[in-house]
Design a protein around this motif. Structure first.
Motif, PDB file in Angstrom:
ATOM      1  N   LEU A  38      63.129   9.864 -26.855  1.00 44.73           N
ATOM      2  CA  LEU A  38      62.221   8.787 -27.260  1.00 44.73           C
ATOM      3  C   LEU A  38      61.145   9.305 -28.202  1.00 44.73           C
ATOM      4  O   LEU A  38      60.478  10.306 -27.927  1.00 44.73           O
ATOM      5  N   LEU A  42      55.216   0.525 -17.260  1.00 41.59           N
ATOM      6  CA  LEU A  42      56.079   1.667 -17.551  1.00 41.59           C
ATOM      7  C   LEU A  42      55.216   2.862 -17.906  1.00 41.59           C
ATOM      8  O   LEU A  42      54.278   2.743 -18.703  1.00 41.59           O
ATOM      9  N   LEU A  65      55.606   6.235 -19.697  1.00 43.45           N
ATOM     10  CA  LEU A  65      56.530   6.966 -20.561  1.00 43.45           C
ATOM     11  C   LEU A  65      56.038   8.397 -20.750  1.00 43.45           C
ATOM     12  O   LEU A  65      54.849   8.611 -20.985  1.00 43.45           O
ATOM     13  N   PRO A  66      56.913   9.403 -20.590  1.00 42.33           N
ATOM     14  CA  PRO A  66      58.371   9.306 -20.472  1.00 42.33           C
ATOM     15  C   PRO A  66      58.896   9.223 -19.039  1.00 42.33           C
ATOM     16  O   PRO A  66      60.097   9.119 -18.830  1.00 42.33           O
ATOM     17  N   ASP A 109      59.240   7.108 -16.509  1.00 45.87           N
ATOM     18  CA  ASP A 109      60.060   6.024 -15.958  1.00 45.87           C
ATOM     19  C   ASP A 109      61.344   5.771 -16.726  1.00 45.87           C
ATOM     20  O   ASP A 109      62.145   4.911 -16.324  1.00 45.87           O
ATOM     21  N   LEU A 110      61.565   6.495 -17.804  1.00 48.75           N
ATOM     22  CA  LEU A 110      62.764   6.246 -18.614  1.00 48.75           C
ATOM     23  C   LEU A 110      64.049   6.640 -17.894  1.00 48.75           C
ATOM     24  O   LEU A 110      65.097   6.029 -18.109  1.00 48.75           O
ATOM     25  N   SER A 133      68.056  -0.602 -22.271  1.00 52.96           N
ATOM     26  CA  SER A 133      68.330   0.287 -21.148  1.00 52.96           C
ATOM     27  C   SER A 133      69.427  -0.328 -20.297  1.00 52.96           C
ATOM     28  O   SER A 133      70.003  -1.362 -20.644  1.00 52.96           O
ATOM     29  N   ALA A 147      56.491   5.105 -28.606  1.00 51.45           N
ATOM     30  CA  ALA A 147      55.849   4.849 -27.320  1.00 51.45           C
ATOM     31  C   ALA A 147      54.396   4.437 -27.521  1.00 51.45           C
ATOM     32  O   ALA A 147      53.901   3.503 -26.869  1.00 51.45           O
ATOM     33  N   PRO A 204      64.585  10.574 -21.792  1.00 50.12           N
ATOM     34  CA  PRO A 204      63.187  10.643 -22.250  1.00 50.12           C
ATOM     35  C   PRO A 204      62.982  11.622 -23.390  1.00 50.12           C
ATOM     36  O   PRO A 204      62.058  11.452 -24.188  1.00 50.12           O
TER      37      PRO A 204
END
Length: 333
Positions: free
Chosen positions: A177, A161, A163-164, A166-167, A200, A182, A174
């Motif tokens: 978060l 993943l 981040l941000p 792929d959120l 999710s 993270a 994103p």
């Protein structure tokens, strides 16, 4: 996105536990040579150092403060315990087993989360919304950029993943978060620190150490639309090139076997891209001998030595690359 003064680069930082202090030394040397960091990406320790650097850049703080800020992290306190485990703290192996059995990690990692949250808040950063910017010249469809990208391993879906970025695919906003959360997920060394849970549209994911799948995401900012990069990427590794001769590490028991299996899997998945001539050209190798990834009882002298190792490595690279590496996406002949 316009240039931010001096020479602009994206910065990518490898994971490496407590050895991440060397990353600060390398970034400081780059700053002293006039480089400014448009975006920063990292895994594990690289995510922690990267988050602080990205927040400092956003706040307009001088990079000279990076070492000062990160020296306030008390590595010994990272080995915290849940209240129940403290009941058997006099028997460390029992406390470790309790944490692994009931929480999948010996230590909850609350100190690291609290420290990161406090430091970033002082710099005006709480969520990824605070590190977002409009980037119409970028290659992302939404035209949004982030000054920080953190990698973590989604154990529930067996994938990396970022981040941000792929959120959105997970149906998670994103901008909401926490950056500290993270970083904590990216630094969750298996069995040592409890993993982080993410809810999710796919269900509940278990997030662990980003280094499991990609400890050195050197190509994370490379354009995917076929256009040349606007500026180069410079990466910092905490080891030597893949073809460097390394001494054999004996496998002495089941724990040692698991550790070796993890390291072998991680290294083998990355040899191809980090050994590419273009990636070697943009990589600084800050060799950190004599200190292990989980040596949380570092002395002040060891911390100083790690910083200096990173600073020296970057200074050598700068001398050899006075004009910097080629922009991302440009291959060497």
């Amino acid at each position: 996105m316009s240039a931010i003064g001096g020479r602009t680069t994206d910065l990518v930082l490898e994971g490496g536990g407590v050895k991440g202090i060397a990353l600060v030394g390398a970034a400081t040397a780059l700053d002293e040579a006039g480089w400014r960091f448009a975006r920063v990406a990292g895994s594990s320790a690289g995510a922690l150092v990267g988050a602080v650097i990205a927040a400092m850049q956003q706040a307009g703080e001088p990079m000279s403060r990076a070492d000062e800020i990160l020296r306030t992290l008390d590595y010994r306190r990272m080995l915290d315990r849940r209240p129940t485990a403290r009941l058997v703290s006099w028997w460390p192996r029992a406390a470790d087993a309790w944490g692994i059995l009931f929480h999948l990690g010996m230590h909850p990692g609350q100190y690291l989360t609290d420290w990161t949250r406090g430091v970033l808040a002082d710099l005006g950063v709480r969520t990824f919304a605070d590190l977002a910017f409009d980037d119409p010249d970028g290659d992302r469809a939404d035209g949004r950029g982030s000054r920080l990208v953190v990698t973590t391993s989604d154990l529930s879906r067996q994938r990396l993943l970022r981040l941000p970025w792929d959120l959105v695919d997970h149906g998670v906003d994103p901008d909401q978060l926490s950056v500290a959360r993270a970083v904590r997920a990216s630094a969750a060394i298996p069995f040592m620190f409890e993993p982080v849970r993410l809810r999710s549209r796919f269900g509940e994911s278990t997030l662990a150490d980003g280094s499991l799948l990609e400890t050195y995401p050197i190509d994370v900012f490379d354009r995917i639309d076929g256009r040349p990069g606007r500026w180069p990427t410079i990466g910092v590794r905490l080891s030597g090139p893949a073809d460097e001769r390394a001494p054999a590490q004996p496998v002495t028991g089941p724990i040692s076997m698991v550790r070796s299996l993890i390291h072998t899997t991680v290294d083998s998945t990355q040899v191809r891209h980090v050994s590419d001539p273009a990636d070697l050209d943009r990589s600084i190798f800050a060799r950190t001998r004599g200190v292990g990834v989980t040596d949380f009882d570092l002395t002040l002298q060891q911390q100083h030595d790690l910083f200096e190792a990173g600073h020296r490595a970057a200074s050598r690279w700068i001398a050899e690359h006075p004009d910097g590496p080629r922009p991302s996406g440009v291959t060497l002949e």
